[in-house]
Design a protein around this motif. Sequence first.
Motif, short mmCIF file in Angstrom:
data_model
loop_
_atom_site.label_atom_id
_atom_site.label_comp_id
_atom_site.label_asym_id
_atom_site.label_seq_id
_atom_site.Cartn_x
_atom_site.Cartn_y
_atom_site.Cartn_z
N PHE A 255 0.83 -1.20 0.00
CA PHE A 255 0.00 0.00 0.00
C PHE A 255 0.87 1.25 0.00
CE2 PHE A 255 -3.30 -2.82 2.00
CZ PHE A 255 -4.25 -2.68 0.99
N LEU A 256 0.38 2.26 -0.71
CA LEU A 256 1.07 3.54 -0.76
C LEU A 256 0.95 4.23 0.59
CD1 LEU A 256 2.46 5.85 -2.37
CD2 LEU A 256 0.16 6.60 -3.04
N GLU A 257 2.07 4.66 1.14
CA GLU A 257 2.09 5.38 2.41
C GLU A 257 2.66 6.78 2.20
OE1 GLU A 257 0.72 4.24 5.01
OE2 GLU A 257 0.69 2.05 4.81
N PRO A 258 2.30 7.75 3.03
CA PRO A 258 1.28 7.69 4.09
C PRO A 258 -0.12 7.75 3.49
CG PRO A 258 2.16 9.90 3.94
CD PRO A 258 2.94 9.09 2.96
N PHE A 259 -1.11 7.45 4.30
CA PHE A 259 -2.50 7.45 3.85
C PHE A 259 -3.34 8.32 4.78
CE2 PHE A 259 -6.81 5.65 4.32
CZ PHE A 259 -7.29 5.89 3.04
N VAL A 260 -4.00 9.31 4.22
CA VAL A 260 -4.96 10.15 4.94
C VAL A 260 -6.24 10.16 4.11
CG1 VAL A 260 -5.48 12.42 5.90
CG2 VAL A 260 -3.11 11.57 5.89
N SER A 261 -7.30 9.64 4.65
CA SER A 261 -8.51 9.36 3.87
C SER A 261 -9.11 10.60 3.21
CB SER A 261 -9.57 8.69 4.75
OG SER A 261 -9.94 9.55 5.82
N LYS A 262 -8.99 11.76 3.83
CA LYS A 262 -9.65 12.95 3.27
C LYS A 262 -8.75 13.75 2.33
CE LYS A 262 -8.56 16.07 7.14
NZ LYS A 262 -9.13 17.04 8.09
N GLU A 263 -7.49 13.31 2.16
CA GLU A 263 -6.59 14.04 1.27
C GLU A 263 -6.89 13.73 -0.19
OE1 GLU A 263 -2.50 14.77 3.85
OE2 GLU A 263 -2.50 13.41 2.14
N TYR A 264 -6.73 14.76 -1.01
CA TYR A 264 -6.94 14.60 -2.44
C TYR A 264 -5.58 14.33 -3.09
CZ TYR A 264 -11.59 16.47 -1.67
OH TYR A 264 -12.88 16.66 -1.23
N THR A 265 -5.41 13.12 -3.56
CA THR A 265 -4.18 12.76 -4.26
C THR A 265 -4.54 12.19 -5.62
OG1 THR A 265 -4.09 10.47 -3.46
CG2 THR A 265 -3.13 12.17 -2.04
N GLU B 278 -8.66 24.22 7.65
CA GLU B 278 -7.33 24.19 7.06
C GLU B 278 -7.27 23.37 5.78
OE1 GLU B 278 -7.87 23.38 10.35
OE2 GLU B 278 -7.39 25.43 11.02
N ASP B 279 -8.28 22.55 5.53
CA ASP B 279 -8.27 21.71 4.34
C ASP B 279 -8.45 22.55 3.08
OD1 ASP B 279 -7.98 19.43 5.87
OD2 ASP B 279 -10.13 19.04 5.99
#
Length: 730
Positions: A519-529, A575-576
């Motif tokens: 799995f790609l790290e790091p993982f933040v569920s609400k981030e737009y990648t 901040e998002d």
Amino acid sequence: MKQLSILLLAIALSACTKKEAPKTEKLTQYVNTFVGTDGPGNTYPGAVVPFGMVQLSPDNGIGGWDRIAGYFWPDSTIAGFSHTHLSGTGAGDMYDLLLFPTNSRFTDDLWPDQKAYRPYSKFSHENEEASPGYYKVMLESSEIEAELTTTERVGMHRYTFPENAESKIILDLGYALNWDAPTETTIKIENDHTISGVRKSTGWAKVQHMFFVAEFSKPFENIVLTPEADLQNNSEVGGKNARFETTFKTTEGEQILVKISLSSSSVEGARKNLQAELNHWDFDAVRTEADKKWEEQLASIKIEGSDYQKEVFYTNFYHLFLTPSLLSDVDGAYKGADQKPQVAKGFKRYDTFSLWDTYRAAHPLYTIVCPNEVQNMIQSMLAHYDETGLLPVWSMAGNETNMMIGYHAVPVIVDAYFKGLPMDAEQAYAACRASGMNKTEEMELYREYGYVPFNEEGENWSVSKTLEYAYDDWCIAQFAKALGKEQDYELFAQRADNWNNLYDEKTNFFRAKDVEGNFLEPFVSKEYTNVYCESNAWHYLFAAQHNIKGFRDLMGKERFTELLDSMFTYYPSAEDELPIFSTGMIGQYAHGNEPSHHVPFLYNFTDTPEKGQKYVREIIDTQYSNKPDGYCGNEDCGQMSAWYVFASLGFYPVNPANGIYYLGSPSLDEAVINLPNGKTFTVTAKNNKPENVYVKSVKLNGRILKNNFITHQQIIEGGELVFDMINVLK
């Protein structure tokens, strides 16, 4: 005397009956074509008929995201009226054949910084009006009133001039906005009232051809061609920015009309279209006919409710029918996606397929209200396959743009097949299979690994592609099974489970993997990648539309419900930084973009369907209106509108290809779907009030509905669906 009294009474009763006879309610009066022209909607307000080739609309003449459709409500200038526009997209393309009237009263240089001078006019919304198939505005800088209407392939202009010795009409083929750029333009003077030519351009769609014939109701007086031409020896000009200008002496209130017919195939094609569709100069008759076409189209669903509800409903219903748009001429000729001359035999060739958006709800809705047009759409997709070897992804103007992801013509075709719409099933299946087996590098990786590995250099939307490919594979599997193709069925059924290959049981999200399976790290569920297409992990959390039960059971119903709850309550922080496409936010649910449109209806797979009913009504009430900013995101060629139409009726296609519509919370008192087969399907909401968002019970044809869904077959058989609405569930 008695007989005379009886006669007089009969006459009086007859007169009373005639007086009290109900008038047919015009539905077009409820359409506000300005909805979506402010905010992120990206719609246009101009004249068009259902699925028409011509979208004749004003352009403000300024580029930028807010003016993708050529027009932005807060602006106060008009550069002219161009004949092609995209409805509600994020793509700055089209704007073909800008026509503009002016005169010597115009003296302002409203935009002195522009590289090439082009006249603009000031205007005010107070002197502007529009209705389906019609647009009117007063050009204040010249005091010219401009009116627009259209047939399928011909745009008609009516300009009312003041007295002036230098009244002009300009056709500017070099005019371009945003992504659009002319590559080759030609104008030819055919006689003293007719010109013809072509505008070839590039942009989002790389090879666009727009041939035209323009007829004027008044003979030309003085002509200026750009580049300069010796009109005694040369009646034709070319280059990238051909321009035609003619001057007239006009009296007060004099009207000059212009008809411009379009064709992607040839000037002769445009001429045939003009002769077939508009061989007269009666502007009002054309406007009346356009209104009639819209009235017939909108009448496929008759609703009861407040004027506000009717305005929002019919405006959304109107936007559903702006695309796909007609590509073929009256004789079937068109420019194919292979850039070769083609002929549509026995069907109308459509294009402008925004399939990443519209497969979700717009196309299923078409199968209910206009199945004959769906046949044209399917044949058009198969023609695209014949021309290119693949089904369209996002096609327009006889091109494949390859914008967005998936091969979502597949669910559209499969859905139509299982709903019994006529098609060449073997050809359709071959086209679906070809798209599912295409030879792109990412598809090769998808077949090898069972997922698209993320690319460390570009990150390539790998999660979204894997999930959407898996859904399309499921559709192909069902098609293969129905046709007895067992080997293919097994292959695509296995691929349909590929969503599971990216599921992370620790986080309960779909996550990107590399070729090693890490799995790609790091993982933040609400981030737009960039591993998610215009989204984050929340928006694609419930993307296995074909196997919601399997996904629910994988994590457990309790956890599934918790995640649904969190999606609507986990709001972005101050901040998002939200991207431009994340709008209409309710928690992490983004109604302004498409991937999560089905999510509110997934509460039907939990023990608390009432939560979904509450959220559906909240979305209806807060994310749509009858104002210019009445869309919370890009309208996207009918998808945002289709969601509203379905949701207000009380059901929605969670899986757009299986003919099942899951129940929600109807917002309308009553809606009658007038089916093309002559039957009606009526939806009634008893005790319907703004606060009564919960469903106590549902009856189908007088019997309590035991399921939380209805089927397409039940709808087209006709009948009545009755919701009993309440405020508080006990």
